[in-house]
Design an enzyme around this catalytic site. Structure first.
Site, PDB file in Angstrom:
ATOM      1  N   LEU A 102      -4.794  -7.000  -3.050  1.00  0.00           N
ATOM      2  CA  LEU A 102      -5.051  -7.938  -1.921  1.00  0.00           C
ATOM      3  C   LEU A 102      -6.467  -8.388  -2.003  1.00  0.00           C
ATOM      4  O   LEU A 102      -6.889  -9.255  -0.946  1.00  0.00           O
ATOM      5  CB  LEU A 102      -4.843  -7.194  -0.588  1.00  0.00           C
ATOM      6  CG  LEU A 102      -3.268  -7.005  -0.401  1.00  0.00           C
ATOM      7  CD1 LEU A 102      -3.153  -5.663   0.544  1.00  0.00           C
ATOM      8  CD2 LEU A 102      -2.479  -8.149  -0.107  1.00  0.00           C
ATOM      9  N   TYR A 113     -24.154  -6.117   8.429  1.00  0.00           N
ATOM     10  CA  TYR A 113     -22.933  -5.374   8.052  1.00  0.00           C
ATOM     11  C   TYR A 113     -22.787  -3.944   8.744  1.00  0.00           C
ATOM     12  O   TYR A 113     -23.883  -3.321   8.411  1.00  0.00           O
ATOM     13  CB  TYR A 113     -22.658  -5.434   6.664  1.00  0.00           C
ATOM     14  CG  TYR A 113     -21.563  -4.579   6.249  1.00  0.00           C
ATOM     15  CD1 TYR A 113     -20.231  -5.088   6.617  1.00  0.00           C
ATOM     16  CD2 TYR A 113     -21.572  -3.355   5.461  1.00  0.00           C
ATOM     17  CE1 TYR A 113     -19.008  -4.507   5.971  1.00  0.00           C
ATOM     18  CE2 TYR A 113     -20.378  -2.617   5.340  1.00  0.00           C
ATOM     19  CZ  TYR A 113     -19.247  -3.274   5.467  1.00  0.00           C
ATOM     20  OH  TYR A 113     -18.086  -2.723   5.017  1.00  0.00           O
ATOM     21  N   GLY A 115       0.812  -1.390  -0.037  1.00  0.00           N
ATOM     22  CA  GLY A 115      -0.004  -0.052   0.012  1.00  0.00           C
ATOM     23  C   GLY A 115       0.850   1.280  -0.050  1.00  0.00           C
ATOM     24  O   GLY A 115       1.034   2.004   1.104  1.00  0.00           O
TER      25      GLY A 115
END
Length: 331
Positions: free
Chosen positions: A92, A195, A38
């Site tokens: 990722l 969520y 990153g």
């Protein structure tokens, strides 16, 4: 290669910058090969890489966008013309991409002395990856978990009688936000009806700490692991969808999305934020403190929430993640 600084060096503090910390531990950085995930311009990973590149033998920078990765490489070399930078594409959110990137790293001639798992997403709407994982869990935990373990032979290859390789996980103070224990069901059975972006971020940042602890335990002293909170830093992450309203509601950003400056909100510059990462990667005083959690460039194990330091949760998380990626790892 830059000469090692001769000035009197001081112990890193909450106000130290990554560059200052690198100068302090220049002897530790010199000759090392470091991989940072990153590393987009304007972020902590970029600043970490830029500072380390001053003395390191090689810095592997990563990203999922080739154009942005080249921009980071160019910027680092502009600041450190002699720096050896190796750009590595990795997404990722894709286990296939993670495996491909790991294969590329394992083919390099050089060993990896330090792996810094910095890449992360935060406070975003529910979304599944191509592997069926929730995006927070994939980017912040599963992807880094798989990548770390796949390149472990390359990491272990850097060990010597006087050096133990390091793996660093950039976590967050958000891991300690109140709530139930880490919800592993959200990892294995993501459900949009249950969520919550803040909860997903909290749990994955707790997972970073738990993984650091379990990795050290399983490696049996072959690798030293650390996790950390970099501080509250205004980066490009605040510009992502869904993030702005949450931080405005928390009272840290104003109506225009800019930082609210006050004594009660300890904002740091990007350089100051990256300082704790560099400390975790190179401070020799941490050699006898493996598994430590850092804040403000200092060990802060007392600030780790119980749900992020429970050995049984760490074991379960590791086992569940191995099943998800379809591979077991031994040291």
């Amino acid at each position: 290669m830059a000469e090692l600084p001769l000035e009197n060096l001081t112990v890193p503090t909450s106000n130290s910058t990554a560059e200052e910390v690198v100068n302090t531990f220049a002897a530790e950085v010199k000759g090392k090969n470091v991989l940072v995930t990153g590393t987009s311009l304007g972020g902590l990973g970029f600043e970490t890489s830029r500072a380390i590149a001053r003395y390191a033998n090689m810095v592997i920078i990563t990203g999922h966008n080739d154009e942005r990765l080249k921009l980071s490489e160019t910027a680092i070399k502009k600041d450190n013309p002699t720096a050896k930078i190796y750009p590595l594409l990795i997404d990722l959110t894709s286990l296939a991409s993670v495996r491909k990137a790991a294969e590329e790293v394992n083919k390099l001639a050089e060993p990896i002395h330090v792996l810094i798992n910095n890449a992360a997403v935060g406070l975003i709407p529910f979304k599944l990856t191509s592997d069926g994982l929730e995006l927070h869990w994939s980017t912040n935990h599963v992807g880094p978990f798989l990548f770390t373990n796949l390149i472990m032979p390359k990491i272990l290859a850097s060990a010597s009688p006087t050096y133990t390789p390091r793996v660093v996980f950039v976590s967050s103070v958000a891991h300690a936000n109140p709530g139930d224990p880490v919800n592993l069901d959200a990892l294995t059975n993501p459900d949009p009806t249950k969520y919550s972006p803040p909860v997903a971020y909290r749990d994955t940042k707790a997972a970073n700490i738990l993984t650091a602890l379990e990795l050290f335990k399983r490696a049996k002293g072959k690798v030293n692991t650390y996790s950390l909170h970099p501080g509250l830093i205004y980066t490009n992450a605040f510009e992502k969808d869904g993030t702005l309203p949450i931080f405005q509601g928390a009272g840290v950003l104003d109506e225009n999305g800019k930082p609210i400056l006050s004594k009660s909100i300890p904002w740091k510059s990007i350089g100051q934020g990256a300082a704790t990462t560099v400390t975790a990667a190179f401070d020799p005083s941490l050699n006898d403190k493996p598994g430590a959690y850092l804040e403000d460039c200092q060990v802060a194990n007392d600030k780790v929430a119980p749900h992020a330091s429970d050995p049984e949760t760490a074991r379960k998380l590791w086992d569940v993640t191995e099943k998800l990626v379809g591979e077991s790892f031994a040291f």
